[in-house]
Write a protein that holds these residues in place. Structure first.
Motif, PDB file in Angstrom:
ATOM      1  N   VAL A   6       0.841  -1.205   0.000  1.00 37.08           N
ATOM      2  CA  VAL A   6       0.000   0.000   0.000  1.00 37.08           C
ATOM      3  C   VAL A   6       0.877   1.257   0.000  1.00 37.08           C
ATOM      4  CG1 VAL A   6      -1.792   1.263   1.282  1.00 37.08           C
ATOM      5  CG2 VAL A   6      -1.896  -1.232   1.107  1.00 37.08           C
ATOM      6  N   ALA A   7       2.003   1.185   0.712  1.00 36.04           N
ATOM      7  CA  ALA A   7       2.904   2.353   0.771  1.00 36.04           C
ATOM      8  C   ALA A   7       3.475   2.684  -0.613  1.00 36.04           C
ATOM      9  CB  ALA A   7       4.037   2.076   1.759  1.00 36.04           C
ATOM     10  N   PHE A   8       3.563   1.692  -1.484  1.00 33.71           N
ATOM     11  CA  PHE A   8       4.125   1.932  -2.823  1.00 33.71           C
ATOM     12  C   PHE A   8       3.080   2.362  -3.850  1.00 33.71           C
ATOM     13  CE2 PHE A   8       7.839  -0.623  -1.387  1.00 33.71           C
ATOM     14  CZ  PHE A   8       8.813   0.294  -1.716  1.00 33.71           C
ATOM     15  N   PHE A  51      15.071 -12.371  -8.926  1.00 34.11           N
ATOM     16  CA  PHE A  51      13.780 -11.664  -8.852  1.00 34.11           C
ATOM     17  C   PHE A  51      13.761 -10.526  -9.876  1.00 34.11           C
ATOM     18  CE2 PHE A  51      10.974  -8.675  -6.275  1.00 34.11           C
ATOM     19  CZ  PHE A  51       9.808  -9.357  -6.523  1.00 34.11           C
ATOM     20  N   SER A  52      14.857  -9.770  -9.870  1.00 32.80           N
ATOM     21  CA  SER A  52      14.973  -8.648 -10.784  1.00 32.80           C
ATOM     22  C   SER A  52      15.009  -9.138 -12.248  1.00 32.80           C
ATOM     23  CB  SER A  52      16.253  -7.895 -10.415  1.00 32.80           C
ATOM     24  OG  SER A  52      16.543  -6.938 -11.347  1.00 32.80           O
ATOM     25  N   GLN A  53      15.804 -10.200 -12.490  1.00 30.02           N
ATOM     26  CA  GLN A  53      15.950 -10.699 -13.866  1.00 30.02           C
ATOM     27  C   GLN A  53      14.627 -11.214 -14.423  1.00 30.02           C
ATOM     28  OE1 GLN A  53      19.105 -13.544 -13.433  1.00 30.02           O
ATOM     29  NE2 GLN A  53      20.670 -11.947 -13.330  1.00 30.02           N
ATOM     30  N   GLU A  54      13.837 -11.878 -13.570  1.00 29.70           N
ATOM     31  CA  GLU A  54      12.560 -12.417 -14.053  1.00 29.70           C
ATOM     32  C   GLU A  54      11.622 -11.277 -14.488  1.00 29.70           C
ATOM     33  OE1 GLU A  54      10.828 -16.214 -12.458  1.00 29.70           O
ATOM     34  OE2 GLU A  54       9.295 -14.838 -11.719  1.00 29.70           O
ATOM     35  N   MET A  55      11.615 -10.196 -13.694  1.00 28.64           N
ATOM     36  CA  MET A  55      10.778  -9.055 -14.069  1.00 28.64           C
ATOM     37  C   MET A  55      11.275  -8.444 -15.386  1.00 28.64           C
ATOM     38  SD  MET A  55      10.218  -7.308 -10.320  1.00 28.64           S
ATOM     39  CE  MET A  55       9.320  -5.840 -10.765  1.00 28.64           C
ATOM     40  N   GLU A  56      12.600  -8.333 -15.500  1.00 22.13           N
ATOM     41  CA  GLU A  56      13.171  -7.738 -16.724  1.00 22.13           C
ATOM     42  C   GLU A  56      12.887  -8.603 -17.948  1.00 22.13           C
ATOM     43  OE1 GLU A  56      16.739  -5.326 -14.468  1.00 22.13           O
ATOM     44  OE2 GLU A  56      17.223  -7.138 -15.598  1.00 22.13           O
ATOM     45  N   VAL A  93      12.840  -2.498 -13.754  1.00 25.55           N
ATOM     46  CA  VAL A  93      12.771  -2.621 -12.290  1.00 25.55           C
ATOM     47  C   VAL A  93      13.206  -1.311 -11.656  1.00 25.55           C
ATOM     48  CG1 VAL A  93      13.639  -3.895 -10.292  1.00 25.55           C
ATOM     49  CG2 VAL A  93      13.248  -5.092 -12.457  1.00 25.55           C
ATOM     50  N   GLN A  94      12.309  -0.735 -10.853  1.00 24.49           N
ATOM     51  CA  GLN A  94      12.622   0.572 -10.248  1.00 24.49           C
ATOM     52  C   GLN A  94      13.146   0.453  -8.832  1.00 24.49           C
ATOM     53  OE1 GLN A  94       9.182   3.136 -10.846  1.00 24.49           O
ATOM     54  NE2 GLN A  94      10.363   3.837 -12.608  1.00 24.49           N
ATOM     55  N   HIS A  95      12.734  -0.612  -8.165  1.00 28.87           N
ATOM     56  CA  HIS A  95      13.111  -0.721  -6.749  1.00 28.87           C
ATOM     57  C   HIS A  95      12.883  -2.162  -6.289  1.00 28.87           C
ATOM     58  CE1 HIS A  95      13.523   0.519  -2.545  1.00 28.87           C
ATOM     59  NE2 HIS A  95      12.455  -0.206  -2.280  1.00 28.87           N
ATOM     60  N   ILE A  96      13.812  -2.658  -5.477  1.00 29.23           N
ATOM     61  CA  ILE A  96      13.596  -3.960  -4.823  1.00 29.23           C
ATOM     62  C   ILE A  96      14.048  -3.819  -3.377  1.00 29.23           C
ATOM     63  CG2 ILE A  96      14.378  -6.365  -4.662  1.00 29.23           C
ATOM     64  CD1 ILE A  96      14.436  -6.566  -7.590  1.00 29.23           C
ATOM     65  N   GLU A  97      13.253  -4.341  -2.453  1.00 32.37           N
ATOM     66  CA  GLU A  97      13.704  -4.352  -1.059  1.00 32.37           C
ATOM     67  C   GLU A  97      13.232  -5.628  -0.368  1.00 32.37           C
ATOM     68  OE1 GLU A  97      11.673  -0.752   0.386  1.00 32.37           O
ATOM     69  OE2 GLU A  97      10.332  -2.028   1.553  1.00 32.37           O
ATOM     70  N   ILE A 104      10.066  -7.363  -2.212  1.00 28.62           N
ATOM     71  CA  ILE A 104       9.011  -6.630  -2.919  1.00 28.62           C
ATOM     72  C   ILE A 104       9.714  -5.869  -4.043  1.00 28.62           C
ATOM     73  CG2 ILE A 104       9.060  -4.619  -1.360  1.00 28.62           C
ATOM     74  CD1 ILE A 104       6.015  -4.450  -1.721  1.00 28.62           C
ATOM     75  N   GLY A 105       9.151  -5.949  -5.226  1.00 32.83           N
ATOM     76  CA  GLY A 105       9.764  -5.275  -6.377  1.00 32.83           C
ATOM     77  C   GLY A 105       8.755  -4.352  -7.038  1.00 32.83           C
TER      78      GLY A 105
END
Ligand SMILES: C[S@@+](CC[C@H](N)C(=O)[O-])C[C@H]1O[C@@H](n2cnc3c(N)ncnc32)[C@H](O)[C@@H]1O
Length: 246
Positions: free
Chosen positions: A35-37, A216-221, A227-231, A240-241
């Motif tokens: 929700v914060a994002f 995680f990042s590669q799968e989204m790409e 990808v703007q942010h991952i934490e 969360i990405g």
């Protein structure tokens, strides 16, 4: 773990509402993070992909009352049914709709596109890289050009004990020592035994997917997202990405 258990795991949890009752505070915290994002704006449209029983509605309630329009979709009829029931109970049913669908099949709807697409712990249960990629590509088709994808999936460091530890601490900070003792001794032992251990086993056996930050990042790409942010969330047991259409 029996086949019946793995096959009926979510639907039994949703229908009995054990899923709600046993969800650790740390999981709820991950939903607060979703929700914060969310972008600013009162009349956003949001698709909750793999919405389960619509637990996220609890955290979206205020935004929905301000004008956000929520659509949930899930493979399971029991999930969709519970999500609609939850919306009625919260008094926000006029801004909530849900439908049953398989994220790995083309979108059955009317071509509506959303400002935000959320996949909170839903895609990792898909059995293969190909299916998850297909689902992510299907999600792209739901998104407006300037839309946002908010994705949460387990990490390779998934650890039931850390999740429970963080949850007890969060409950103590928010609701006091008595509430945290009740959770610690009367609720979370079941959370761990019935839920988290099963998930941990599915992840370590490779039946469900656990990610490194890079994977995680590669799968989204690979699916066509920038990808703007991952934490880390969920006591380091998940990521969360945030992605946008590339
Ligand atoms: C861990 S639950 C998460 C539910 C909800 N997002 C939450 O965080 O409470 C995983 C959900 O993904 C759904 N799911 C798994 N595969 C799916 C698919 N191919 N299409 C649609 N939903 C799917 C399951 O039915 C289940 O409700």
């Amino acid at each position: 773990m029996g086949k019946f258990y793995s096959k009926n795991y979510w639907s039994v949890g949703f229908q009995s509402r054990l899923y709600d009752r046993l969800s650790p505070e740390s999981y709820l915290e991950s939903m607060r993070r979703v929700v914060a994002f969310l972008p600013e704006g009162k009349s956003l449209t949001l698709l909750d992909a793999g919405c389960g029983s619509g637990l996220l509605l609890r955290f979206l309630e205020a935004r929905i009352r301000e004008g956000l329009v929520y659509t949930g979709t899930d493979l399971l009829k029991s999930g969709v049914g519970q999500a609609l029931l939850r919306a009625q109970e919260l008094g926000i049913a006029d801004r909530v709709s849900c439908f049953q669908s398989n994220l790995t099949s083309p979108y059955p709807g009317d071509g509506q596109k959303f400002d935000v697409v959320v996949g909170h712990f839903s895609l990792y249960t898909l059995a293969s890289n190909e299916l998850r990629l297909l689902a992510l590509k299907n999600l792209k088709a739901f998104m407006k050009m300037e839309g946002v994808l908010i994705l949460t999936n387990p990490s390779v460091d998934y650890d039931a004990d850390s999740i429970i530890e963080q949850s007890v601490r969060l409950v103590r900070e928010r609701h006091g020592i008595l509430a945290s003792l009740i959770k610690q001794y009367l609720v979370y032992p079941f959370t761990k035994a019935i839920g988290l251990r099963f998930i941990q086993k599915q992840l370590s056996s490779g039946k469900w997917q656990a990610y490194t930050r890079e994977e995680f990042s590669q799968e989204m790409e690979r699916a066509g997202f920038a990808v703007q942010h991952i934490e880390e969330v969920y006591a380091g047991s998940a990521f969360i990405g945030i992605g946008r259409l590339a």
